[in-house]
Design a protein around this motif. Structure first.
Motif, short mmCIF file in Angstrom:
data_model
loop_
_atom_site.label_atom_id
_atom_site.label_comp_id
_atom_site.label_asym_id
_atom_site.label_seq_id
_atom_site.Cartn_x
_atom_site.Cartn_y
_atom_site.Cartn_z
N PHE A 254 44.44 45.69 48.79
CA PHE A 254 44.99 44.46 48.21
C PHE A 254 43.96 43.34 48.24
N SER A 255 43.20 43.28 49.33
CA SER A 255 42.15 42.27 49.43
C SER A 255 41.11 42.45 48.33
N GLU A 256 40.72 43.70 48.08
CA GLU A 256 39.72 43.97 47.04
C GLU A 256 40.28 43.72 45.64
N LEU A 257 41.58 43.96 45.46
CA LEU A 257 42.20 43.61 44.18
C LEU A 257 42.12 42.10 43.96
N GLY A 258 42.33 41.34 45.03
CA GLY A 258 42.16 39.89 44.93
C GLY A 258 40.74 39.52 44.55
N ALA A 259 39.77 40.24 45.12
CA ALA A 259 38.36 39.97 44.82
C ALA A 259 38.06 40.26 43.35
N CYS A 260 38.68 41.30 42.80
CA CYS A 260 38.51 41.61 41.37
C CYS A 260 39.01 40.46 40.50
N SER A 297 44.08 34.02 36.47
CA SER A 297 43.43 35.02 37.33
C SER A 297 43.35 34.55 38.78
N PHE A 298 43.15 33.24 38.97
CA PHE A 298 43.14 32.70 40.34
C PHE A 298 44.51 32.88 41.00
N LEU A 299 45.57 32.66 40.24
CA LEU A 299 46.91 32.84 40.78
C LEU A 299 47.17 34.31 41.13
N GLU A 300 46.69 35.22 40.28
CA GLU A 300 46.84 36.65 40.56
C GLU A 300 46.04 37.05 41.79
N ALA A 301 44.84 36.47 41.92
CA ALA A 301 44.02 36.73 43.12
C ALA A 301 44.75 36.26 44.37
N LYS A 302 45.37 35.10 44.26
CA LYS A 302 46.08 34.53 45.42
C LYS A 302 47.24 35.43 45.83
N GLU A 303 47.93 36.01 44.87
CA GLU A 303 49.03 36.92 45.18
C GLU A 303 48.53 38.14 45.95
N TYR A 304 47.42 38.71 45.50
CA TYR A 304 46.86 39.88 46.18
C TYR A 304 46.36 39.52 47.58
N PHE A 305 45.65 38.39 47.69
CA PHE A 305 45.15 37.98 49.01
C PHE A 305 46.31 37.69 49.96
N THR A 306 47.36 37.08 49.44
CA THR A 306 48.53 36.79 50.27
C THR A 306 49.19 38.08 50.74
N LYS A 307 49.28 39.05 49.85
CA LYS A 307 49.85 40.35 50.22
C LYS A 307 49.01 41.00 51.32
N HIS A 323 41.62 34.86 55.85
CA HIS A 323 41.83 33.41 55.72
C HIS A 323 40.82 32.78 54.76
N THR A 324 39.56 33.20 54.84
CA THR A 324 38.55 32.59 53.97
C THR A 324 38.77 32.97 52.50
N GLU A 325 39.29 34.16 52.25
CA GLU A 325 39.61 34.55 50.88
C GLU A 325 40.67 33.62 50.30
N LEU A 326 41.71 33.36 51.08
CA LEU A 326 42.77 32.46 50.62
C LEU A 326 42.26 31.03 50.47
N ALA A 327 41.37 30.62 51.36
CA ALA A 327 40.80 29.27 51.26
C ALA A 327 40.01 29.12 49.96
N GLY A 345 47.57 19.06 48.01
CA GLY A 345 48.25 20.08 48.79
C GLY A 345 47.45 21.36 48.89
N LEU A 346 46.78 21.73 47.80
CA LEU A 346 45.95 22.94 47.79
C LEU A 346 44.71 22.75 48.66
N TYR A 347 44.13 21.54 48.63
CA TYR A 347 42.98 21.26 49.48
C TYR A 347 43.37 21.38 50.96
N ARG A 348 44.53 20.86 51.29
CA ARG A 348 44.99 20.95 52.68
C ARG A 348 45.25 22.40 53.08
N GLU A 349 45.78 23.16 52.15
CA GLU A 349 46.02 24.58 52.42
C GLU A 349 44.70 25.30 52.68
N ALA A 350 43.69 24.94 51.90
CA ALA A 350 42.36 25.55 52.10
C ALA A 350 41.78 25.17 53.46
#
Length: 387
Positions: A254-260, A297-307, A323-327, A345-350
Motif C-alpha cells: 500500500f505504501s508503494e502504491l501511494g508512491a506510484c 493523484s495526491f488524494l489517491e496517494a494519501k488514501e494508500y499511505f493512510t491505509k 509518517h514522512t510519506e503522509l507529511a 490545516g494540511l500544513y499542521r497535519e504535515a
C-alpha cells in the motif's frame, strides 16, 4: 576481509536444526562471531549462507518492518559474510554437478546488495559480478533434468536479474531523450513473464515482488518524459494492485502504491509548469487541467499511505517513513488548495507527521535516521514562524 564460518555441532547421530553463525575479521584483526537467528539443518551450508543473507536484509531495514536491531554496519558485515561463504562453498564444491540454483540466487543477490550498501562511485563491477552468478543459476536450472522443486527459485533468479538490468540501464537514461534503454525493456519483458500467472505471484511472495515494483517505479522516475515514466509506473502499479488483492494486509504494498500516485502527481505538476512556463503565477486563476489531475493523484496517494499507516498501527509496526510519506503528500495537497483555512490545516497535519516520525525513530533507537531534507526545512521554517 576473510571469513570462516563455524558450523554448530550437536550429538553425532542427531540432525538437529541449528542457528547459523559467521565469523568476520574486522580491521582490528579480532574475530567477531555474529549469531544469526535463523534455523537451518546442520550441514546445510547453502541454507546457512541464505540465512546470513536474509538476516542482512532484515538488519538493513529492507522489508520496511519494525526491527529493534536495525544496524546498517551489521547488515554490510553479514552481506560480506554471505559472499565469503558462497566463495568458499563454490571452491570446495565436490561432484560433477554444480551447486543448485538456490545457491546462485543467494550469491548473486548478495553481490548486488554489497554494491548498494558500499555506495561506491562505480556500481558496475558489483552488477557485473551479480549478473554472472545469477545467470549461472538460471543456466544451472535449465540444465536440470528434473526441474520440479526449482521453479520458484528460477523465477526469483529472473526477478533478481531484472533488478541488475534496471540498475545498469539507469546509467543510460538521459533527460534529453525519451528513449528507454534496451536493458530496461529486457527487464520489464522478463518480469512480465514471471508475474504472468497468479500462482507464480503467490509462490514468489509479497516481499520480493513489492521490492521489484518499487525498483521499477523508481526507474521510471529517472525519465523526464511523461510517457516513459508511465511505462514503468503503470507496470509497478498493476503488480502492486495484484499483491494487495492477494495480501490485503501487506503494508509496504500500500505504501508503494501511494508512491506510484505521488510520482504521477509530480509528473502532472511538471507538465503544468511546462505549459505555463512564460506566465506570471500571480495572474493565474484556479487550477488548470494538469494541476487538477495532480490534485486527484495526491488524494489517491494519501488514501494508500493512510491505509499503510493504519495496517502498521494495528500490528504495532509503525516506522518513520509512514509518517514522512503522509507529511509529504499533505504538503503537496496544501499547495493546490485555495482555501487558506484548509491549507493551514494540511500544513499542521504535515508538521504533526514530521514530529511523529522523529518520535518513532527515537523509540526504535534509529540513531542514523534523518528526516528527509525538504520536510526538515519545512518544519524549521514553521517553528520559526510559530514562535
Amino acid at each position: 576481509m576473510g571469513a570462516e564460518k563455524k558450523r554448530p555441532r550437536g550429538l553425532a547421530a542427531q540432525k538437529a536444526a541449528k542457528k547459523a553463525k559467521v565469523e568476520e575479521e574486522p580491521s582490528s584483526g579480532n574475530a567477531q562471531t555474529v549469531v544469526i537467528d535463523k534455523i537451518v539443518e546442520e550441514g546445510d551450508e547453502i541454507g546457512e549462507a541464505a540465512a546470513l543473507f536474509e538476516s542482512a536484509l532484515e538488519k538493513a531495514g529492507k522489508y520496511d518492518t519494525v526491527c529493534m536491531e536495525w544496524d546498517p554496519d551489521a547488515a554490510l558485515q553479514l552481506v560480506r559474510g554471505t559472499i565469503n561463504e558462497s566463495d568458499r562453498i563454490l571452491r570446495n564444491w565436490q561432484g560433477e554437478e554444480r551447486p543448485p540454483p538456490a545457491f546462485y540466487l543467494t550469491y548473486g543477490s548478495a553481490l548486488y546488495e554489497l554494491g548498494r550498501m558500499t555506495e561506491d562511485d562505480d556500481f558496475t563491477p558489483y552488477l557485473d559480478a551479480a549478473e554472472e552468478r545469477l545467470q549461472d543459476g538460471l543456466d544451472r536450472f535449465e540444465a536440470l533434468s528434473d526441474k520440479s522443486g526449482h521453479a520458484e527459485t528460477a523465477n526469483k533468479l529472473r526477478v533478481a536479474l531484472a533488478k541488475v538490468w534496471l540498475s545498469k540501464a539507469a546509467s543510460d537514461v538521459s533527460d534529453a531523450s525519451a528513449d528507454v534503454p534496451e536493458l530496461a525493456i529486457k527487464a520489464l519483458d522478463t518480469l512480465d513473464q514471471v508475474v504472468a500467472t497468479e500462482d507464480v505471484v503467490k509462490s514468489i511472495g509479497g516481499n520480493v515482488l513489492v521490492e521489484i515494483a518499487s525498483i521499477v517505479q523508481g526507474h521510471g522516475d529517472l525519465y523526464a518524459n511523461h510517457q516513459s515514466q508511465s511505462k514503468f509506473r503503470d507496470w509497478a502499479e498493476k503488480l502492486l494492485l495484484q499483491i494487495v488483492k492477494l495480501e490485503p494486509e501487506n503494508t509496504r504494498a500500500f505504501s508503494e502504491l501511494g508512491a506510484c500516485k505521488l510520482s504521477l502527481a509530480n509528473s502532472y505538476l511538471e507538465l503544468a509548469d511546462a505549459n505555463h512556463e512564460d506566465e506570471d503565477e500571480n495572474e493565474k486563476e484556479g487550477l488548470d487541467e494538469e494541476e487538477k489531475k495532480a490534485y486527484k493523484s495526491f488524494l489517491e496517494a494519501k488514501e494508500y499511505f493512510t491505509k499503510a499507516f493504519e495496517l502498521a498501527k494495528q500490528s504495532d509496526q509503525v516506522i518513520p517513513q509512514l509518517h514522512t510519506e503522509l507529511a509529504e503528500v499533505c504538503l503537496n495537497e496544501a499547495n493546490l488548495v485555495e482555501d487558506e483555512s484548509a491549507q493551514l490545516g494540511l500544513y499542521r497535519e504535515a508538521v504533526d507527521h514530521i514530529q511523529q516520525a522523529k518520535k518513532v525513530a527515537e523509540g526504535l533507537n534509529l540513531e542514523n535516521y534523518d528526516i528527509p531534507e525538504g520536510l526538515q526545512n519545512f518544519l524549521e521554517e514553521w517553528e520559526q514562524n510559530d514562535e
